[in-house]
Design an enzyme around this catalytic site. Structure first.
Site, PDB file in Angstrom:
ATOM      1  N   CYS A   2       0.867  -1.192   0.000  1.00  0.00           N
ATOM      2  CA  CYS A   2       0.000   0.000   0.000  1.00  0.00           C
ATOM      3  C   CYS A   2       0.898   1.234   0.000  1.00  0.00           C
ATOM      4  O   CYS A   2       2.106   1.138   0.114  1.00  0.00           O
ATOM      5  CB  CYS A   2      -0.867   0.036   1.256  1.00  0.00           C
ATOM      6  SG  CYS A   2      -1.823  -1.437   1.515  1.00  0.00           S
ATOM      7  N   ARG A  27       1.538   1.464  -5.984  1.00  0.00           N
ATOM      8  CA  ARG A  27       1.721   0.528  -4.872  1.00  0.00           C
ATOM      9  C   ARG A  27       0.404  -0.110  -4.442  1.00  0.00           C
ATOM     10  O   ARG A  27       0.389  -1.062  -3.655  1.00  0.00           O
ATOM     11  CB  ARG A  27       2.351   1.247  -3.671  1.00  0.00           C
ATOM     12  CG  ARG A  27       3.728   1.803  -3.890  1.00  0.00           C
ATOM     13  CD  ARG A  27       4.232   2.516  -2.650  1.00  0.00           C
ATOM     14  NE  ARG A  27       4.259   1.623  -1.502  1.00  0.00           N
ATOM     15  CZ  ARG A  27       5.279   0.794  -1.257  1.00  0.00           C
ATOM     16  NH1 ARG A  27       6.326   0.756  -2.068  1.00  0.00           N
ATOM     17  NH2 ARG A  27       5.266  -0.005  -0.221  1.00  0.00           N
ATOM     18  N   TRP A  76      -3.765  -1.702  -1.236  1.00  0.00           N
ATOM     19  CA  TRP A  76      -3.765  -2.947  -1.999  1.00  0.00           C
ATOM     20  C   TRP A  76      -4.225  -3.998  -1.007  1.00  0.00           C
ATOM     21  O   TRP A  76      -3.453  -4.414  -0.141  1.00  0.00           O
ATOM     22  CB  TRP A  76      -2.371  -3.266  -2.542  1.00  0.00           C
ATOM     23  CG  TRP A  76      -2.356  -4.512  -3.361  1.00  0.00           C
ATOM     24  CD1 TRP A  76      -2.035  -5.778  -2.944  1.00  0.00           C
ATOM     25  CD2 TRP A  76      -2.703  -4.661  -4.731  1.00  0.00           C
ATOM     26  NE1 TRP A  76      -2.159  -6.673  -3.959  1.00  0.00           N
ATOM     27  CE2 TRP A  76      -2.569  -6.020  -5.080  1.00  0.00           C
ATOM     28  CE3 TRP A  76      -3.131  -3.772  -5.722  1.00  0.00           C
ATOM     29  CZ2 TRP A  76      -2.836  -6.498  -6.363  1.00  0.00           C
ATOM     30  CZ3 TRP A  76      -3.386  -4.246  -6.991  1.00  0.00           C
ATOM     31  CH2 TRP A  76      -3.242  -5.599  -7.293  1.00  0.00           C
ATOM     32  N   GLY A 103       1.403  -3.396   4.964  1.00  0.00           N
ATOM     33  CA  GLY A 103       2.029  -4.665   5.347  1.00  0.00           C
ATOM     34  C   GLY A 103       0.959  -5.675   5.705  1.00  0.00           C
ATOM     35  O   GLY A 103      -0.203  -5.553   5.310  1.00  0.00           O
ATOM     36  N   GLU A 484       7.580 -21.424 -19.345  1.00  0.00           N
ATOM     37  CA  GLU A 484       7.531 -20.055 -18.803  1.00  0.00           C
ATOM     38  C   GLU A 484       8.688 -19.221 -19.348  1.00  0.00           C
ATOM     39  O   GLU A 484       8.517 -18.069 -19.722  1.00  0.00           O
ATOM     40  CB  GLU A 484       7.542 -20.092 -17.280  1.00  0.00           C
ATOM     41  CG  GLU A 484       7.595 -18.735 -16.589  1.00  0.00           C
ATOM     42  CD  GLU A 484       6.449 -17.793 -16.959  1.00  0.00           C
ATOM     43  OE1 GLU A 484       5.462 -18.236 -17.580  1.00  0.00           O
ATOM     44  OE2 GLU A 484       6.567 -16.593 -16.669  1.00  0.00           O
ATOM     45  N   HIS A 507      11.216 -36.070 -31.186  1.00  0.00           N
ATOM     46  CA  HIS A 507       9.929 -36.192 -31.897  1.00  0.00           C
ATOM     47  C   HIS A 507       9.636 -34.962 -32.737  1.00  0.00           C
ATOM     48  O   HIS A 507       8.485 -34.650 -33.011  1.00  0.00           O
ATOM     49  CB  HIS A 507       8.816 -36.417 -30.865  1.00  0.00           C
ATOM     50  CG  HIS A 507       9.038 -37.636 -30.040  1.00  0.00           C
ATOM     51  ND1 HIS A 507       8.847 -38.918 -30.515  1.00  0.00           N
ATOM     52  CD2 HIS A 507       9.503 -37.776 -28.766  1.00  0.00           C
ATOM     53  CE1 HIS A 507       9.161 -39.784 -29.570  1.00  0.00           C
ATOM     54  NE2 HIS A 507       9.553 -39.134 -28.501  1.00  0.00           N
TER      55      HIS A 507
END
Ligand code: AGP
Length: 613
Positions: A2, A27, A76, A103, A484, A507
């Protein structure tokens, strides 16, 4: 993650707070609020939405006589969905104190129970609100403000940056930092505080970053700093020469690189509240996960898109050996249209950073409609997927700004690692404390790996950034990592890249091998026989003069003689391999994209969240 701002001085408070919050929205941006003095009373104005919505609300209530000290917050959400009530700041029962926090308070549940027992009334579902009631409780017991503040923060477990103002001491702001950043801005006859430097730059470039376990008292003229035992500390300020853009990225050139380097912090935050070291077990009780949740199942689907799909595939390799139920991992865009077998004995696990991906959300709804149990692994509280799930495991990665998903992937994989350990304990398997110890060490392991491997990665990137094609190979739990790595490279550098199970080379893909096509080979000694098998695949590439970039265990001398380039990964627990092996893949894609002059944070044709089909 946050954003906190605070101010005490001669300026009109609200413009200072709003400007600071606008610069911290990266944030967190699901709700925002401010607290200030008006006519000797504390006034809070807060709202679900962006800082813009807060600004609208403030000016629609025609607040005129706002006075300092004052605090602001952009959220957040980690505990308590985004809403007006859950937005910060938070009052105590008597509205004589106001607090903002960044936090996670790991022991908030027990503190909340204790405070309710003592007659405190809570107005939100947040972990933060326990802080202001704890301070109130100590004041009721006769402590003066500073010692009530110190005693309260010493009872908190987890990560916190906290700021407090009090109706009874309107000449100061108290704040404290533990595992969440907090920076003091030093002015002339005025002082500021903020979670990050961007919020301070319009007003001052002279700052004092608080260190772990430090408290500050800000008045108009002074900043005094103490440790958590109340001992005064002398600190010197520093001057910041960053511009705003650099400051928002914490000095990194791109959000993606910042987020890659945030991974140690994200791992710590995702583990918070989920490891019970005394009993050597994983604890999901705060999320309401129990053994009954996995009873009566005959099938598990893990459904996702893109990078989240790769995390889900890692999840299959982690969970299938410890649960007697088949696990199918599938792209959501395929799953939703193929009339999959679903019943009330099905568990649907949706994996999504945003919680808004159209195909994954549609798949979740299809599964729910057919009676399946739904578990979501998600990064955004209050997102559509989380509202429609029976149970949610949040990834605590904070806002992921860069389109390329990095820290969210790591947090998703970490949730699957924790689920594996949890399922093992349900079967009475008391895994040795070793794996828990290694989990605790993981943040520093990843930090060391980032620092140590980055220079070598830059060299490799300079060598291969003009390649037209890349191959990525891996086996077992490192096969999803090959996918990924290929996705990271193609989506930000636009180089064609394919991930393949290494055993598939003969393959077809081996026809692609030539001197201009580098092959990234992932292999770990912890994989046992698959390590040897992958070595043979690397030799197949080499014998056709294909360049091999090895990302392998340290001291893998068999690979050393074979590879053109080598990144060594420290030995660890098998379960933790994907968390370590993804780091060089992220950095390699990033460095190559930068060398190719690509828009790393906003790659062409891509969106951060694909909310349409
Ligand atoms: C990954 O780097 C991409 N940005 C993309 O593949 C992403 O993972 C995918 O769109 C899924 O998004 P979600 O996790 O928000 O559902």
């Amino acid at each position: 993650m946050c954003g906190i701002v605070g101010y005490i001085g001669e300026r009109p408070p609200l413009p200072v707070l709003l400007e600071g919050l606008r610069r911290l929205e990266y944030r967190g941006y699901d709700s925002a609020g401010v607290v200030f003095f008006a006519g000797g009373e504390l006034r809070i104005c807060k709202v679900k939405g962006r800082v813009y919505d807060l600004e609208e609300k403030i000016f629609s209530t025609a607040i005129t006589q706002a006075e300092v000290p004052c605090l602001g917050h952009t959220r957040w959400a980690t505990h308590g969905e985004p809403s007006d009530e859950n937005a910060h700041p938070h009052f105590d029962c008597e509205k004589r104190l106001a607090v903002v926090h960044n936090g996670i308070i790991e022991n908030y549940y027990s503190l909340r129970e204790e405070l309710i027992q003592r007659g405190h009334r809570f107005f939100s579902a947040t972990d933060t609100e326990v802080i202001v009631h704890l301070i109130e409780e100590y004041l009721r017991e006769g402590e003066e403000l500073f010692s009530a503040f110190v005693k309260s923060i010493k009872r908190l477990k987890g990560a916190f940056a906290v700021a407090l103002i009090s109706k009874d001491e309107p000449d100061k702001i108290l704040c404290a930092r533990y595992q969440s950043p907090l920076i003091i801005g030093v002015g002339k006859g005025e002082n500021f505080l903020a979670s990050d430097i961007p919020a301070l730059l319009p007003f001052t470039r002279e700052v004092i970053p608080l260190e772990e376990g430090e408290i500050a008292i800000l008045t108009r003229k002074k900043v005094k700093i103490y440790d958590f035992n109340g001992q005064a500390r002398e600190k010197t300020s520093i001057l910041i020469y960053w511009d705003l853009s650099q400051a928002e990225k914490g000095g990194y050139p791109h959000f993606m690189l910042k987020e890659v380097f945030e991974q140690p912090e994200v791992i710590k935050n995702t583990l918070l509240g989920r490891l019970n070291l005394e009993e050597k077990k994983v604890d999901f009780s705060q999320e309401g996960l129990n053994k009954e949740f996995f009873e009566g199942l005959d099938r598990i689907y893990i459904i996702a898109c893109g990078t989240s799909f790769h995390a889900g595939l890692v999840g299959k390799y982690l969970l299938e050996p410890v649960i007697d139920i088949p696990i199918e991992v599938e792209y959501a865009s395929e799953f939703r249209y193929r009339s999959p077998k679903i019943s009330e004995k099905t568990l649907f696990i949706g994996v999504s950073q945003s919680g808004e991906t159209a195909d994954t959300l549609a798949s979740l709804r299809l599964a729910k409609e057919k009676g399946a149990k739904v578990l979501s692994i998600c990064n955004v509280l209050g997102s559509s997927m989380t509202r429609e799930s029976d149970l949610i495991l949040y990834t605590q990665a904070g806002p992921e700004i860069s389109v390329a998903s990095t820290k969210a992937f790591t947090a998703q994989v970490l949730i699957f690692i924790l689920l594996r350990l949890y399922l093992q304990s349900l079967r009475g398997h008391t895994y040795d404390g070793e794996v828990l110890e290694r989990l605790i060490e993981l943040p520093s392991l990843v930090r060391d790996l980032l620092e140590r491997s980055y220079p070598k990665i830059k060299e490799i990137a300079r060598k291969w950034y003009q390649a037209k094609d890349f191959l990525y190979l891996g086996r077992g739990i490192l096969y999803p990592l090959a996918l990924e790595g290929a996705l990271k490279l193609k989506e930000i550098s636009y180089i064609h890249a394919e991930g393949y199970p290494a055993g598939e080379m003969k393959h077809g893909p081996i026809a692609l091998i030539e001197e201009t096509v580098p092959t990234v080979v992932l292999s770990a000694k912890e994989q046992g026989i698959l390590y040897e098998k992958t070595l043979s695949n690397a030799e197949e590439v080499k014998s056709r003069r294909g360049p091999v970039i090895g990302i392998v265990s340290e001291d893998a001398w068999e690979f050393k003689r074979l590879c053109d380039d080598l990144i060594e990964i420290p030995l660890t627990q098998y379960e933790l391999l994907p968390i370590l092996y993804v780091v060089p893949l992220q950095l390699l894609a990033y460095e190559i994209a930068v060398l190719r002059g690509c828009d790393v944070d906003r790659p062409r044709n891509l969106a951060k969240s694909v909310t349409v089909e």
